[in-house]
Design a protein around this motif. Structure first.
Motif, PDB file in Angstrom:
ATOM      1  N   HIS A 124      12.340  -0.901  -8.133  1.00 32.25           N
ATOM      2  CA  HIS A 124      12.011  -1.127  -6.796  1.00 32.25           C
ATOM      3  C   HIS A 124      11.426   0.258  -6.446  1.00 32.25           C
ATOM      4  O   HIS A 124      10.307   0.562  -5.720  1.00 32.25           O
ATOM      5  N   VAL A 125      12.082   1.573  -6.906  1.00 28.73           N
ATOM      6  CA  VAL A 125      11.689   2.805  -6.619  1.00 28.73           C
ATOM      7  C   VAL A 125      10.165   2.915  -7.378  1.00 28.73           C
ATOM      8  O   VAL A 125       9.300   3.678  -6.719  1.00 28.73           O
ATOM      9  N   GLN A 126       9.998   2.563  -8.511  1.00 28.25           N
ATOM     10  CA  GLN A 126       8.735   2.871  -9.053  1.00 28.25           C
ATOM     11  C   GLN A 126       7.579   2.084  -8.407  1.00 28.25           C
ATOM     12  O   GLN A 126       6.602   2.528  -8.144  1.00 28.25           O
ATOM     13  N   ILE A 145      -3.395  -0.366   3.762  1.00 21.32           N
ATOM     14  CA  ILE A 145      -2.256   0.604   4.104  1.00 21.32           C
ATOM     15  C   ILE A 145      -1.248  -0.185   5.006  1.00 21.32           C
ATOM     16  O   ILE A 145      -0.124  -0.182   4.728  1.00 21.32           O
ATOM     17  N   VAL A 146      -1.829  -1.323   5.811  1.00 24.98           N
ATOM     18  CA  VAL A 146      -0.939  -2.274   6.291  1.00 24.98           C
ATOM     19  C   VAL A 146      -0.253  -2.897   5.584  1.00 24.98           C
ATOM     20  O   VAL A 146       0.972  -3.228   5.428  1.00 24.98           O
ATOM     21  N   ALA A 147      -0.740  -3.448   4.454  1.00 21.25           N
ATOM     22  CA  ALA A 147      -0.140  -4.323   3.405  1.00 21.25           C
ATOM     23  C   ALA A 147       1.039  -3.268   2.748  1.00 21.25           C
ATOM     24  O   ALA A 147       2.043  -3.875   2.320  1.00 21.25           O
ATOM     25  N   ALA A 148       0.510  -2.265   2.355  1.00 22.17           N
ATOM     26  CA  ALA A 148       1.476  -1.487   1.645  1.00 22.17           C
ATOM     27  C   ALA A 148       2.800  -1.111   2.652  1.00 22.17           C
ATOM     28  O   ALA A 148       3.764  -1.210   1.962  1.00 22.17           O
ATOM     29  N   ASP A 149       2.340  -0.940   3.678  1.00 17.95           N
ATOM     30  CA  ASP A 149       3.609  -0.578   4.756  1.00 17.95           C
ATOM     31  C   ASP A 149       4.642  -1.752   5.011  1.00 17.95           C
ATOM     32  O   ASP A 149       5.850  -1.496   4.936  1.00 17.95           O
ATOM     33  N   TYR A 150       3.947  -2.942   4.887  1.00 17.94           N
ATOM     34  CA  TYR A 150       4.784  -4.181   4.708  1.00 17.94           C
ATOM     35  C   TYR A 150       5.618  -4.293   3.640  1.00 17.94           C
ATOM     36  O   TYR A 150       6.919  -4.482   3.591  1.00 17.94           O
ATOM     37  N   ALA A 151       5.184  -4.084   2.452  1.00 21.03           N
ATOM     38  CA  ALA A 151       5.807  -4.325   1.215  1.00 21.03           C
ATOM     39  C   ALA A 151       6.765  -3.049   0.902  1.00 21.03           C
ATOM     40  O   ALA A 151       8.037  -3.481   0.547  1.00 21.03           O
ATOM     41  N   ALA A 157      14.170  -2.144   2.357  1.00 20.87           N
ATOM     42  CA  ALA A 157      15.456  -2.922   2.584  1.00 20.87           C
ATOM     43  C   ALA A 157      16.096  -3.562   1.361  1.00 20.87           C
ATOM     44  O   ALA A 157      17.663  -3.586   1.158  1.00 20.87           O
ATOM     45  N   ASP A 158      15.473  -3.979   0.330  1.00 25.50           N
ATOM     46  CA  ASP A 158      15.972  -4.481  -0.936  1.00 25.50           C
ATOM     47  C   ASP A 158      16.784  -3.243  -1.429  1.00 25.50           C
ATOM     48  O   ASP A 158      17.838  -3.338  -2.023  1.00 25.50           O
ATOM     49  N   LEU A 159      16.262  -2.073  -1.561  1.00 26.65           N
ATOM     50  CA  LEU A 159      16.812  -0.753  -2.161  1.00 26.65           C
ATOM     51  C   LEU A 159      18.200  -0.533  -1.590  1.00 26.65           C
ATOM     52  O   LEU A 159      19.396  -0.182  -2.010  1.00 26.65           O
ATOM     53  N   ARG A 160      18.225  -0.578  -0.064  1.00 31.77           N
ATOM     54  CA  ARG A 160      19.502  -0.383   0.592  1.00 31.77           C
ATOM     55  C   ARG A 160      20.458  -1.423   0.163  1.00 31.77           C
ATOM     56  O   ARG A 160      21.732  -0.965   0.002  1.00 31.77           O
TER      57      ARG A 160
END
Length: 178
Positions: A124-126, A145-151, A157-160
Motif C-alpha cells: 500500500h505504501v509503495q 490528479i482527481v483519480a490519484a486523489d480518489y485512490a 483508509a486501508d492503511l489505517r
C-alpha cells in the motif's frame, strides 16, 4: 463502475461510434479498468434495446462501417436520474484484504496474519508513493490528479485499517480460535 451510465454520459456531448466511445472512456477515466470494445458494443446494444440510445448514422474511416449512436430523450432522463441518486454506502465488508486476514487467522496462527499485514502495508505504501509521483508529474492532467486523489484516499483508509488490525492480531487470533 457503471459502464452503461459512463457511455450515456459520453454520448451526452454528441453522437459517437463504439471505437470513439472506448477511446473516450479510457481517456476520461484513466485510472479505471479499460473497457473492452466487445463490452462497449454489447452495452450499446442493451442501451438501444432499452430506448436510451439510437443509431444516428454510419461512417467509414478507412475501415468497416461504423454506426454512431446518439442519446435519446429517454436516455438523457435516465442519465439525469442516475446522476442525482445518492449511492448507499456498502452494507457489508467486501474486501479481499479483510477476508485474507480473517482466513489467515482461521487456518494458521497470528504470525501468518501479522506477516501478511506487514507485507500488505508495504504494498500500500509503495502504491501511494507511485500515485503521489503520478499526480505531481509535469504531464499529469486534472483527471489523473482527481483519480490519484480518489485512490490515495482509499489506500489511506486501508492503511489505517492495516495498522489498527496489526495492533490487534493477537486478540483477534484468540477470538477466532475460541
Amino acid at each position: 463502475m457503471s459502464t452503461p451510465h459512463v457511455l450515456l454520459g459520453l454520448l451526452a456531448a454528441g453522437p459517437r461510434h463504439g471505437y470513439d466511445l472506448k477511446r473516450a472512456h479510457d481517456e476520461r477515466l484513466p485510472r479505471a479498468k479499460p473497457v473492452a470494445y466487445g463490452q462497449v458494443y454489447a452495452t450499446l446494444g442493451r442501451l438501444q434495446r432499452d430506448g436510451y440510445v439510437a443509431p444516428s448514422g454510419q461512417d467509414r474511416d478507412a475501415g468497416p462501417d461504423r454506426t454512431s449512436f446518439a442519446l435519446t430523450d429517454t436516455g438523457r432522463a435516465h442519465l439525469d436520474r442516475w446522476l442525482t441518486e445518492v449511492e448507499t454506502p456498502a452494507p457489508y465488508v467486501v474486501s479481499t484484504l479483510f477476508t485474507k486476514v480473517v482466513v489467515s487467522l482461521l487456518v494458521a496462527d497470528e504470525h501468518r496474519a501479522r506477516d501478511y499485514l506487514i507485507a500488505q502495508r508495504a504494498a500500500h505504501v509503495q502504491r501511494m508513493r507511485e500515485l503521489t509521483q503520478l499526480k505531481t508529474s509535469p504531464g499529469a492532467g486534472l483527471t489523473d490528479i482527481v483519480a490519484a486523489d480518489y485512490a490515495l484516499g482509499h489506500l489511506d483508509a486501508d492503511l489505517r485499517w492495516l495498522e489498527n488490525t496489526l495492533r490487534r492480531v493477537a486478540e483477534l487470533s484468540s477470538e477466532v480460535h475460541r
